[in-house]
Design an enzyme around this catalytic site. Structure first.
Site, short mmCIF file in Angstrom:
data_model
loop_
_atom_site.label_atom_id
_atom_site.label_comp_id
_atom_site.label_asym_id
_atom_site.label_seq_id
_atom_site.Cartn_x
_atom_site.Cartn_y
_atom_site.Cartn_z
N HIS A 1 -3.39 -4.81 -9.53
CA HIS A 1 -4.19 -3.61 -9.23
C HIS A 1 -5.66 -3.89 -9.56
O HIS A 1 -5.96 -4.45 -10.61
CB HIS A 1 -3.67 -2.42 -10.04
CG HIS A 1 -4.43 -1.17 -9.76
ND1 HIS A 1 -4.16 -0.37 -8.66
CD2 HIS A 1 -5.46 -0.59 -10.41
CE1 HIS A 1 -5.00 0.64 -8.65
NE2 HIS A 1 -5.80 0.54 -9.70
N MET B 1 0.79 -1.23 0.00
CA MET B 1 0.00 0.00 0.00
C MET B 1 0.83 1.28 0.00
O MET B 1 0.29 2.36 0.20
CB MET B 1 -0.98 0.00 1.19
CG MET B 1 -1.99 -1.13 1.14
SD MET B 1 -2.85 -1.24 -0.46
CE MET B 1 -3.88 0.22 -0.37
N GLU C 1 -8.79 -11.54 -9.30
CA GLU C 1 -7.34 -11.36 -9.04
C GLU C 1 -6.70 -12.69 -8.67
O GLU C 1 -5.57 -12.98 -9.07
CB GLU C 1 -7.12 -10.38 -7.89
CG GLU C 1 -7.44 -8.94 -8.20
CD GLU C 1 -7.13 -8.03 -7.02
OE1 GLU C 1 -6.85 -6.87 -7.27
OE2 GLU C 1 -7.17 -8.47 -5.86
N ASP D 1 1.02 2.92 -10.52
CA ASP D 1 0.11 2.07 -11.30
C ASP D 1 0.20 2.36 -12.80
O ASP D 1 -0.79 2.18 -13.53
CB ASP D 1 -1.34 2.23 -10.81
CG ASP D 1 -1.49 1.87 -9.34
OD1 ASP D 1 -0.80 0.95 -8.88
OD2 ASP D 1 -2.30 2.50 -8.65
N LEU E 1 6.37 2.70 -4.25
CA LEU E 1 7.71 2.13 -4.31
C LEU E 1 8.71 3.21 -4.70
O LEU E 1 8.44 4.02 -5.58
CB LEU E 1 7.71 1.03 -5.37
CG LEU E 1 8.49 -0.20 -5.05
CD1 LEU E 1 7.85 -0.93 -3.89
CD2 LEU E 1 8.54 -1.10 -6.27
N ASN F 1 2.97 -5.94 -10.11
CA ASN F 1 1.94 -5.51 -9.16
C ASN F 1 0.58 -5.97 -9.66
O ASN F 1 0.36 -6.07 -10.86
CB ASN F 1 1.96 -3.97 -9.07
CG ASN F 1 0.92 -3.43 -8.10
OD1 ASN F 1 0.75 -3.94 -7.00
ND2 ASN F 1 0.20 -2.39 -8.51
N ASP G 1 7.08 0.58 -12.56
CA ASP G 1 8.13 1.57 -12.77
C ASP G 1 7.92 2.69 -11.75
O ASP G 1 7.16 2.52 -10.79
CB ASP G 1 8.14 2.07 -14.23
CG ASP G 1 6.81 2.69 -14.64
OD1 ASP G 1 6.02 3.06 -13.74
OD2 ASP G 1 6.56 2.81 -15.85
C1 GRF Z 1 -5.79 -6.28 -3.96
O1 GRF Z 1 -7.11 -5.93 -4.27
C2 GRF Z 1 -4.82 -5.69 -4.95
O2 GRF Z 1 -5.37 -5.46 -6.19
C3 GRF Z 1 -4.46 -4.38 -4.32
O3 GRF Z 1 -4.46 -4.63 -2.93
C4 GRF Z 1 -5.36 -5.69 -2.64
C5 GRF Z 1 -4.63 -6.68 -1.78
O4 GRF Z 1 -5.47 -7.66 -1.24
N1 GRF Z 1 -3.20 -3.91 -4.83
P1 GRF Z 1 -4.87 -8.90 -0.48
O5 GRF Z 1 -3.97 -8.37 0.64
O6 GRF Z 1 -4.10 -9.71 -1.46
O7 GRF Z 1 -6.06 -9.62 0.07
#
Ligand code: GRF
Length: 201
Positions: free
Chosen positions: A114, A95, A179, A150, A98, A112, A146
């Site tokens: 997103h 969060m 994801e 994002d 970088l 990453n 980079d």
């Molecule tokens: C995910 O939704 C990802 O897209 C974002 O942060 C969230 C992380 O969720 N970058 P978790 O910690 O993997 O449950």
């Protein structure tokens, strides 16, 4: 068989994407080894999930800023990842922004996940941004990292429809389910060489 990916995982929160990767690895679907699971937050749940799987963990010292690590703390983190043998860094819910120490330690080797179809809705709470914008679909993106937020080259994306009656929780939940398939699938393709790692100067 290509050489297994040597992964470092970095996350700040729940770690559900890390768990999805660890489960795919355990099923033999990803040609990789997890060398270290790291967090900028000492008590982050992702570290619990890593300990449950007997994986080495690292947590950063508490710093002064919320949105980035202090350079010295980020340098120590980069060194810990390098010393553990990590060669490809996966941001799984990291969060903070970088900065140079990690970008320079892993040039072209940081990816990453997103929760939107980038370039739409970069930044925080992308699912809320999508709801407010009134779009009919959103999704998730795995991209190379980079110095932009994002903004690095997209590797792959998956679409998620926005349904009537969706609220931030229901939409975020549906994006996360997607994801959990997309990130392991990208790592599987990187691991078996069907998706090439970018050339590094
Ligand atoms: C995910 O939704 C990802 O897209 C974002 O942060 C969230 C992380 O969720 N970058 P978790 O910690 O993997 O449950």
């Amino acid at each position: 068989m290509t050489r297994p990916l040597q992964l470092g995982i970095l996350g700040s929160g729940r770690g559900s994407n890390f768990v999805a990767v660890a489960q795919a690895l355990a099923r033999g679907e990803i040609n990789a080894t997890i060398r270290l699971v790291a967090s900028d937050i000492e008590g982050a749940h992702i570290l619990e999930e890593a300990r449950l799987r007997q994986l080495p963990v690292y947590s950063c010292r508490r710093g002064a800023f919320k949105t980035k690590l202090e350079p010295e703390i980020e340098s120590d983190l980069a060194l810990a990842l390098k010393n553990a043998g990590a060669e490809l860094l996966v941001l799984a819910g990291y969060m903070r922004v970088l900065k140079a120490p990690l970008l320079e330690a892993f040039p072209g080797r940081i990816l990453n996940i997103h929760p939107s179809l980038l370039p739409a809705f970069p930044g925080l709470k992308a699912w809320e941004q999508a709801l407010h914008a009134g779009v009919r679909e959103t999704g998730c993106t795995v991209h190379w990292v980079d110095a932009t937020v994002d903004g690095g080259p997209v590797i792959d994306q998956a679409r998620v429809p926005i349904l009537p009656g969706d609220n931030p929780q229901s939409l975020h939940h549906r994006i996360q389910e997607t994801e959990h398939k997309l990130l392991p699938s990208v790592l599987a393709r990187l691991g078996n060489g069907t998706l090439p790692l970018p050339a590094v100067e």
